[in-house]
Design a protein around this motif. Structure first.
Motif, short mmCIF file in Angstrom:
data_model
loop_
_atom_site.label_atom_id
_atom_site.label_comp_id
_atom_site.label_asym_id
_atom_site.label_seq_id
_atom_site.Cartn_x
_atom_site.Cartn_y
_atom_site.Cartn_z
N MET A 1 42.75 38.18 -11.03
CA MET A 1 41.91 38.11 -12.00
C MET A 1 41.06 36.86 -12.20
SD MET A 1 42.61 38.31 -16.21
CE MET A 1 42.33 36.65 -16.77
N ARG A 2 39.69 36.79 -12.21
CA ARG A 2 39.20 35.81 -12.14
C ARG A 2 38.91 35.21 -13.85
NH1 ARG A 2 36.41 34.65 -7.65
NH2 ARG A 2 36.44 32.65 -8.45
N ILE A 3 39.09 33.77 -13.93
CA ILE A 3 39.26 33.17 -15.41
C ILE A 3 37.91 32.97 -15.48
CG2 ILE A 3 39.69 31.24 -16.46
CD1 ILE A 3 42.27 33.02 -15.41
N HIS A 137 45.94 40.55 -16.73
CA HIS A 137 46.98 39.63 -15.69
C HIS A 137 48.21 39.02 -16.60
CE1 HIS A 137 48.34 36.45 -12.97
NE2 HIS A 137 47.71 37.23 -12.35
N ILE A 138 49.17 39.35 -15.84
CA ILE A 138 50.56 38.50 -16.62
C ILE A 138 51.03 37.48 -15.68
CG2 ILE A 138 52.03 40.58 -16.13
CD1 ILE A 138 53.57 39.89 -18.74
N VAL A 181 45.83 45.41 -12.78
CA VAL A 181 46.58 44.53 -13.87
C VAL A 181 47.43 43.53 -12.91
CG1 VAL A 181 48.26 44.20 -15.57
CG2 VAL A 181 46.73 45.93 -15.66
N GLY A 182 47.06 42.21 -12.71
CA GLY A 182 47.59 41.40 -11.79
C GLY A 182 48.99 40.74 -12.47
N GLY A 223 43.85 35.01 -7.37
CA GLY A 223 44.84 36.16 -7.33
C GLY A 223 45.99 35.84 -6.61
N ALA A 224 46.47 34.70 -6.65
CA ALA A 224 47.91 34.60 -6.19
C ALA A 224 48.99 35.40 -6.74
CB ALA A 224 48.39 33.15 -6.08
#
Length: 236
Positions: A1-3, A137-138, A181-182, A223-224
């Protein structure tokens, strides 16, 4: 997910240490942040400080060991901001340093309650919201002691090992159910927070909370799937 500016993050354990630093870093990136912590007084101070400097934040006192309070946290986030994009499971405690057989059952339950049950509760409540939105993302904060172990920290290490397994299972499940969902696992080593008080031998290799927070946000943006912030510092 890009911030990106305008996104909404929920950070647990947000009143101090890594959590407080994460909120500051996210606010600097234009992210709106719901701050959750069981320490209401410290949480309110942090909220006022961040708002004074222009941060769009909402403090919600929350005991992550109580599922109903975590459900209320989601309700408050949606009511106030209308969405949740990023969840950072950061709340954690360290129990008394004793051999496993000398731990009180209450010490064991407290460590497991915050470090493991708290992570589960946040996943249980917030992941369905991310799945419904179809993206998000979580991040779950474990520890290097979730990958190894030392004496006198059996309860802490056990809880953090469990968070590693829980996170990897969650990633595998979401890969087929909600691939946008990352999930990221963070395993910090020593960090200069209240949890390190009295550990003078670790000060020289410990990172600041701000260093760790910056690495976490950068890793989410990249995206790590896994981050070990102290990988090089601990080896010194």
């Amino acid at each position: 997910m890009r911030i990106r500016p305008g996104q909404v993050a929920v950070v647990t354990g947000a009143a101090n240490g890594i959590g407080r630093a994460l909120v500051a870093r996210l606010v600097a990136a234009g992210v709106k942040v719901v701050m959750a912590d069981v320490e209401e007084a410290c949480l309110r101070v942090a909220e006022v400080e961040l708002q004074f400097f222009g941060g769009d934040v909402l403090a919600v006192p929350t005991d992550v060991t109580d599922l109903s309070e975590v459900e209320r946290l989601l309700d408050r986030a949606i009511a106030h901001y209308g969405r949740v994009d990023l969840v950072i499971n950061n709340a954690g405690v360290i129990g008394p340093k004793r051999p496993v057989w000398e731990l009180e059952a209450s010490d064991w339950r407290r460590t497991m309650g915050v470090n493991l049950d708290g992570v589960f509760n946040v996943i249980k409540v917030f992941v369905p919201e991310l799945i419904t939105r179809g993206r998000g993302h979580i991040t779950n904060v474990s520890s290097v002691l979730g990958q190894s172990a030392v004496a006198l920290m059996g309860d802490y290490s056990a809880s953090k090992h469990a968070v590693v397994g829980l996170t990897e299972s969650l990633r595998a499940e979401l890969a087929t159910r909600a691939p946008k969902v990352g999930v990221m696992l963070v395993c910090p080593g020593p960090v200069r927070t209240r949890l390190l008080e009295g550990e003078n031998s670790l000060i020289n290799v410990a990172l600041s909370a701000e260093d760790v927070a910056n690495q976490i946000v950068d890793a989410v943006d990249a995206g790590a799937e896994r981050l070990v912030p102290n990988r090089f510092a601990v080896a010194v």
